[in-house]
Every structure is written in structure tokens, then in C-alpha cells.
Design an enzyme around this catalytic site. Structure first.
Site, PDB file in Angstrom:
ATOM      1  N   ASN A  78     -10.250   0.530  -0.333  1.00  0.00           N
ATOM      2  CA  ASN A  78      -9.263   0.427   0.749  1.00  0.00           C
ATOM      3  C   ASN A  78      -9.863   0.830   2.094  1.00  0.00           C
ATOM      4  OD1 ASN A  78      -7.497  -0.065  -1.319  1.00  0.00           O
ATOM      5  ND2 ASN A  78      -6.027   1.501  -0.711  1.00  0.00           N
ATOM      6  N   ASP A  92       0.850  -1.188   0.000  1.00  0.00           N
ATOM      7  CA  ASP A  92       0.000   0.000   0.000  1.00  0.00           C
ATOM      8  C   ASP A  92       0.895   1.251   0.000  1.00  0.00           C
ATOM      9  OD1 ASP A  92      -2.427   1.371   0.182  1.00  0.00           O
ATOM     10  OD2 ASP A  92      -2.425   1.357   2.378  1.00  0.00           O
TER      11      ASP A  92
HETATM   12  P1  13P Z   1      -9.041   4.800   5.505  1.00  0.00           P
HETATM   13  O1  13P Z   1      -8.144   5.614   6.373  1.00  0.00           O
HETATM   14  O2  13P Z   1     -10.248   5.573   5.080  1.00  0.00           O
HETATM   15  O3  13P Z   1      -9.402   3.492   6.104  1.00  0.00           O
HETATM   16  O4  13P Z   1      -8.232   4.487   4.136  1.00  0.00           O
HETATM   17  C1  13P Z   1      -7.283   3.460   4.082  1.00  0.00           C
HETATM   18  C2  13P Z   1      -6.472   3.494   2.838  1.00  0.00           C
HETATM   19  O5  13P Z   1      -6.758   4.162   1.876  1.00  0.00           O
HETATM   20  C3  13P Z   1      -5.264   2.654   2.800  1.00  0.00           C
HETATM   21  O6  13P Z   1      -4.526   2.843   1.632  1.00  0.00           O
HETATM   22  O1  G3H Z   2      -3.405   4.794   3.743  1.00  0.00           O
HETATM   23  C1  G3H Z   2      -2.818   4.516   4.782  1.00  0.00           C
HETATM   24  C2  G3H Z   2      -3.197   3.338   5.582  1.00  0.00           C
HETATM   25  O2  G3H Z   2      -4.250   3.628   6.466  1.00  0.00           O
HETATM   26  C3  G3H Z   2      -1.984   2.804   6.286  1.00  0.00           C
HETATM   27  O3  G3H Z   2      -1.650   3.598   7.361  1.00  0.00           O
HETATM   28  O4  G3H Z   2       0.707   4.187   6.861  1.00  0.00           O
HETATM   29  O5  G3H Z   2      -0.227   4.378   9.203  1.00  0.00           O
HETATM   30  O6  G3H Z   2       0.196   2.131   8.189  1.00  0.00           O
HETATM   31  P1  G3H Z   2      -0.146   3.580   7.939  1.00  0.00           P
HETATM   32 ZN    ZN Z   3      -4.565   4.827   0.864  1.00  0.00          ZN
END
Ligand code: 13P
Ligand code: G3H
Ligand code: ZN
Length: 311
Positions: free
Chosen positions: A256, A82
Site C-alpha cells: 500500500n 482501504d
Molecule cells: P503510506 O502512508 O506509507 O503511504 O501507507 C498507505 C497505506 O497503508 C494505505 O492503506
Molecule cells: O492508510 C491511509 C491512507 O493513506 C489513506 O489516508 O484516510 O487520509 O485518506 P486517508
Molecule cells: Zn493502510
């Protein structure tokens, strides 16, 4: 069953008018909660790992836990990076067994984003790995890097064909008004998404899978529960489930979700300690926390994604 890419999942999702859930994972309980829910609902699944998650748990632990989940459930599961911030982290995840990576070049100029994304695509495709790119900027916080509301910008539909054809990406994340974290809209503000932008993008990219980041709904009962048991969260507003259902019926094939799982888990742990102040065995509070993750994922599969039975 081995770890898979998202290619077949997205083809089926596009044709079926549903989306696959992409849930962020950081430890065993989160992985188990998500995969138990998906197994019971027979849902295809994307488990995604951020740079912060890799730092917290280590790549190898997350990799082995997800492999265990595949073996345990028999589900088609894609393990995805991600918000890959540079080529190196993408290469490291590809070499380390991920089947899907995101290269997030959204903070760069269009030309820089194209060049970086293409470099990752070339490396990934040679190794059978798929790539998600991003055009447009979401507001919010990832890995402690904050994008101010003023710097966020919707995706320009006029740019998407050139971006996809020049880079060769397999899916595209776009900005239509969602944002990361629990505070997506200001108190009193009415949540709105730019479905017109999504519609224009999908007309220019027929059959192409679109990704929606920042798609937690921040369900009020969970914020209230956190605060009832000693939390101090200010008013938090997310994306209404109805809007996400609509997006899933359109070209959005991957949604997501992270913040809603964090909220469910935190509410459960806070409640547990408020009701059982004498407990100190982690299994006593992590068992209901894992169940809370499972229940939240079941809710998403049913109320938002519509992908139950599609595995
Ligand atoms: P949220 O913070 O809305 O759950 O989004 C998560 C996300 O986009 C991770 O890439
Ligand atoms: O988009 C981000 C996700 O919620 C992941 O969050 O980078 O704190 O692990 P993080
Ligand atoms: Zn994201």
C-alpha cells in the site's frame, strides 16, 4: 475488461515473487497518473479508496472514474476499500460495485476482530467480493485517527492460522514495523522491519497473500523539494525501497502506497507556483502534478514491486 477481484493477481504475484501496488486515489488526476503508469508498464493494479476519499470525492465519482480507467487502459484493475472501519461501510462499497474491501478490526480484541471480519466475509463472498483483514496494529495516522507508537504492535504469528480459518479472509495485512504517513521513524532512527515475523507468518500460511500497509519510502529528494519551494516538513523517514523489494519476494502480494504520491504531487504543485506565480488555470499546475504521480508510480513498479509486464 471489467473491474476484477485480487484473487488471480495475488496467485500470480505469490508464484512470481512480486507484489501488486495498491495506490490510494482521491480524484481524477491521481487516477489518471497511476493508471497511465501502470498501462505503460503493463502492470496489474489495485486502486484503493479510504473513507476519507469517499467523503471527499463521493463514491459514485470515484467508481465512474475507475471504470473509465479500466475502459481506457484495458488493465486488470481491482477497486478496493482501504481500512473499512465497520460493517456498514464495507456493505455500502460492496453494494456500490467494489470488488475488494478491507475490514480493519485491528483495534478490537482478537475475538471481536474475528466476529466483525467474518460478518464482512460472509456478506462479501456471497456477492463475489474478496476481503482483506488485519491482525496487529500499525502506528500512524489514517483519516485523522492517530495510533500512538506505544499502542502499535507487531502481528503475533501464533494467531494468524486461527484468524484466517475462522474468518475466511482472502488476504491478511500484518504489522512488521511499517506505519502510515511520512514520519515512520524518529530522526536518527534506523528503519527496520521484522522480517522474522513475516517469515513465521508465511510458514504458517503457505501460499496465502500477505499485505503491507504504510509502505511509502518518503524519498528525501521529494521532501527537500517541498521544503525548497516554501514547505515546512520536518525530517521525514520512510521504508527503504530495498526492504520493500525483499518483502515482495516473500509472501507480501500487496503493498500500500499513498504518502509517496501525496509528496510527489505536492512537490510538483509547490514548484509550479514558485516558478509561475502568475498562473491561475488549474490545468497549468495539475498537468505536471499528474505527471509527477505517473513518474512516482513508474518508480514504484520498477524499484519496489516488480510487477511490470504481469498484466
Ligand atoms: P503510506 O502512508 O506509507 O503511504 O501507507 C498507505 C497505506 O497503508 C494505505 O492503506
Ligand atoms: O492508510 C491511509 C491512507 O493513506 C489513506 O489516508 O484516510 O487520509 O485518506 P486517508
Ligand atoms: Zn493502510
Amino acid at each position: 475488461m471489467a473491474l476484477c477481484t485480487t484473487k488471480e493477481m495475488f496467485e500470480k504475484a505469490y508464484a512470481g515473487g512480486y507484489a501488486v501496488g495498491a495506490f490510494n486515489v482521491n480524484n481524477m488526476e491521481i487516477i489518471q497518473g497511476i493508471t497511465e503508469a501502470a498501462a505503460e508498464e503493463k502492470a496489474p493494479l489495485i486502486l484503493q479508496v479510504s473513507a476519507g476519499a469517499r467523503k471527499y470525492a463521493k463514491h459514485i465519482y470515484l467508481m465512474k472514474l475507475v471504470e473509465a480507467a479500466v475502459e481506457d487502459t484495458g488493465l486488470p484493475i481491482a477497486l478496493h476499500l482501504d481500512h473499512g472501519g465497520d460493517f456498514e461501510i464495507c456493505r455500502s462499497c460492496i453494494d456500490g460495485g467494489f470488488k475488494s474491501v478491507m475490514i480493519d478490526g485491528s483495534k478490537y480484541t482478537f475475538e471481536e476482530n474475528v466476529a466483525l471480519t467474518k460478518k464482512v466475509v460472509d456478506y462479501a463472498h456471497e456477492r463475489g467480493v474478496v476481503v482483506e483483514g488485519e491482525l496487529g496494529k500499525l502506528a500512524g495516522v489514517e483519516d485523522d485517527v492517530s495510533v500512538a507508537d506505544a499502542d502499535a504492535q507487531f502481528t503475533n504469528p501464533a494467531e494468524v492460522e486461527e484468524f484466517v480459518s475462522k474468518t475466511g479472509v482472502d488476504s491478511l495485512a500484518i504489522a512488521i514495523g511499517t506505519s502510515h504517513g511520512a514520519y515512520k521513524f524518529k530522526p536518527g532512527q534506523k528503519p527496520q522491519l521484522r522480517f522474522d515475523v513475516l517469515e513465521k507468518v508465511s510458514r504458517r500460511l503457505p501460499g496465502f497473500p500477505i499485505v503491507l500497509h504504510g509502505a511509502s519510502s518518503v524519498i528525501p529528494e521529494f521532501v527537500e523539494k517541498v521544503n525548497r519551494y516554501g514547505g515546512k516538513m520536518p525530517d521525514a523517514i520512510g521504508i527503504p525501497e530495498e526492504m520493500l523489494r525483499q518483502a515482495a519476494k516473500m509472501a507480501v502480494c500487496k503493498i500500500n502506497i499513498d504518502s509517496d504520491l501525496r509528496l510527489a504531487m505536492t512537490a510538483s504543485v509547490r514548484e509550479h507556483f514558485a516558478l509561475h506565480p502568475d498562473h491561475f488555470d488549474p490545468r497549468q499546475y495539475l498537468t505536471p502534478a499528474r505527471d509527477a504521480i505517473k513518474a512516482m508510480v513508474k518508480r514504484k513498479l520498477t524499484n519496489v514491486l516488480g510487477c511490470g509486464g504481469a498484466a
